[in-house]
Design an enzyme around this catalytic site. Structure first.
Site, short mmCIF file in Angstrom:
data_model
loop_
_atom_site.label_atom_id
_atom_site.label_comp_id
_atom_site.label_asym_id
_atom_site.label_seq_id
_atom_site.Cartn_x
_atom_site.Cartn_y
_atom_site.Cartn_z
N GLN A 75 0.61 -0.67 -0.10
CA GLN A 75 -0.62 -0.64 -0.12
C GLN A 75 0.81 1.28 0.01
OE1 GLN A 75 -3.66 -0.33 2.95
NE2 GLN A 75 -2.34 -2.48 2.67
N CYS A 193 -0.79 4.85 7.92
CA CYS A 193 0.07 6.24 7.00
C CYS A 193 -0.23 7.48 8.26
CB CYS A 193 0.41 6.03 6.12
SG CYS A 193 1.55 6.96 5.51
N CYS A 380 6.92 7.59 8.57
CA CYS A 380 6.61 8.03 7.50
C CYS A 380 6.58 8.58 6.23
CB CYS A 380 5.35 8.63 8.12
SG CYS A 380 3.99 9.47 6.86
#
Ligand code: FAD
Ligand code: UQ1
Length: 453
Positions: A75, A193, A380
């Site tokens: 993803q 996220c 991140c």
């Protein structure tokens, strides 16, 4: 339900690949059983990485993964896809190819877990028993919690990188926009996220800028929370970028309604009854998210609905033979694949240690100090456009940076972009999903031996 339709439908091209490869892998398939030593709920990042790590420690057919989707997705690549930097197919592989050798794949969905009788009921009616359970179904995308979103997603300039069916629409919409208002949203709920909702705003803004359209297009970010990013070091840089590029930052604005035909988004001002209507020409939506209801219904959740584990050992607080990792767990750190790199090693190691200990008839109280502990590591990678990236890496338990490389990773960098774009996908498919990669802590220690990081 829209959630499962959006996430589980593979592209036609991928279905064809799946069919061809299924034939050649047929002989390697492990027959289904009704009882396993280790049962893993969910064949996403967490479920596959743990079963791959454990596969060599257990006999053939002793571990099973329950996963309904024929396709496994990386993803993190969807932000790149939404900005035209990668193809969607690069993020996908048939599930049959990521199930580790010797591990059974139960192609179904868990309906209920009965932790007292150590059994699981599947949606197709089967009952499966286990000795050890790993719960990793991820987070539920709750599209219906924003009025009108389901009807308009993929149409009227509305898209979401969080949906495999509409992520390619994001890039189409960005390219089509010549003038008007581009709006990007982040909800007030926990999300996976947490940087992804704003990364696509930075990428779109640079696209408009580089194509001499910026003075004709406004770019606004609306977030249901009170800051741009939880860790101050990175928030400072992101605020600077927004200011320099005139990206509007609207804090504590939670999207509650989308009218695609009128091109109108309605936000609730968090903590008040006030509503704000915003016109848009392009709308990128991050849906509200939450834990799957079967976790609470199975008696495994904390009050918030997440699987209630010890934040260090990742063992369930009430059922020592149950572990959880990834987006579904109660770990108070941000929900990322990067976090799973550290968590999967901890779960595999502690599950094995518990099994060995109980087999010897020893009491669990004597095991506790010897268990491995997850330190809260998460990351991140914040794409900011022009092939540059802020590689935010931090400890989610104390909100302090935990950077791998000996340079200031809060500065937008081409090197950080190359790592994320080229090497992390390789590390994911060949390292994490094969049980060979458990995060960058040893690289960090080696590279930073001389610094205070
Ligand atoms: P998932 O990988 O989502 O897997 C859960 C699996 O469980 C799914 O395959 C699902 O089909 C299955 N499942 C669900 N319900 C059931 C059930 N009832 N029974 C059986 N199986 C079930 N992370 C990063 O580290 N860096 C990034 O840059 C990044 N960017 C992202 C960008 C986007 C747009 C998105 C969507 C995610 C991003 N992530 C990123 C987050 C990352 O992908 C997730 O945190 C990670 O995949 C979580 O792994 P998981 O195993 O918990 O859940
Ligand atoms: C990582 O290992 C990983 O999984 C492969 C990610 O998921 C996409 C990440 O985002 C990050 C940052 C890491 C950590 C690895 C390095 C080399 C910093």
């Amino acid at each position: 339900m829209l959630t499962s339709r959006l996430r589980l439908r593979p592209s036609n091209q991928l279905l064809q690949i799946t069919k061809q490869r299924r034939v050649s892998r047929y002989l390697a398939t492990i027959p289904d059983s009704s009882s396993y030593k280790v049962l893993v709920v969910g064949g996403g990042t967490g479920g596959i990485s743990v079963s791959a790590t454990l596969a060599s420690q257990f006999g053939k057919g002793e571990i099973a993964v329950i996963e309904p989707s024929p396709v496994h997705s990386y993803q993190p690549l969807w932000t790149f896809v939404g900005a035209g930097l990668k193809k969607l197919t690069e993020s996908q592989k048939p599930t049959s190819e990521v199930i580790p050798r010797g591990v059974a794949w139960l192609k179904s969905q868990v309906q209920h877990i009965h932790p007292d009788s150590k059994t699981v009921t599947l949606k197709d009616g089967r009952q499966v028993s286990y000795e050890y359970l790993v719960v990793a179904p991820g987070v539920e995308l709750q599209w219906d919690r924003i009025e009108g979103l389901r009807e308009t997603l993929g149409k009227n300039g509305v898209s979401s990188n969080y949906s495999v069916d509409s992520v390619e629409k994001t890039w189409e919409n960005i390219q089509k926009l010549r003038t008007g208002k581009a709006v990007f949203t982040m909800p007030s709920t926990p999300v996976k996220c947490a940087g992804a909702p704003q990364k696509i705003a930075y990428l779109a803004e640079r696209y408009f800028h580089n194509n001499s359209l910026r003075d004709k297009i406004s770019v606004d970010y609306y977030t249901g929370i009170g800051k741009l990013f939880a860790i101050e070091k990175y928030a400072t840089q992101l605020n600077k970028i927004c200011q320099e590029r005139s990206i509007g930052v609207n804090l504590l604005h939670d999207l509650i309604k989308v009218d695609g035909t009128k091109k109108l988004a309605t936000f609730q001002k968090v903590g008040t009854e006030d509503k704000v209507e915003v016109e848009f020409d392009l709308l990128h939506v991050t849906p509200k998210m939450g834990p799957y209801s079967f976790i609470r219904e199975s008696g495994l959740s904390n009050p918030g609905g997440w699987v209630e584990v010890d934040p260090g050992t990742l063992a369930h607080l009430r059922y020592p033979n149950v572990f959880s990792l990834g987006d579904a767990s109660s770990c108070p750190t941000s929900k990322t694949a990067a976090a799973i790199t550290s968590q999967s090693g901890v779960v595999a190691s502690n599950l094995l240690a518990t099994a060995n200990h109980l087999e010897k008839g020893l009491p669990l109280s004597s095991l506790s100090p010897k268990l491995a502990r997850y330190d809260g590591y998460t990351s991140c990678p914040l794409l900011v456009g022009d092939k540059k990236l802020i590689l935010a890496e931090f400890n989610g338990y104390n909100a302090q940076p935990l950077e791998t490389f000996p340079y200031d990773q809060s500065k937008p960098s081409r090197f950080s972009y190359e790592i994320t774009s080229t090497y992390l996908p390789l590390l994911y498919w060949q390292g994490l999903l094969k049980g060979r990669w458990h995060g960058p802590s040893s690289i960090r220690k080696w590279l930073n031996f001389n610094s205070s990081n």
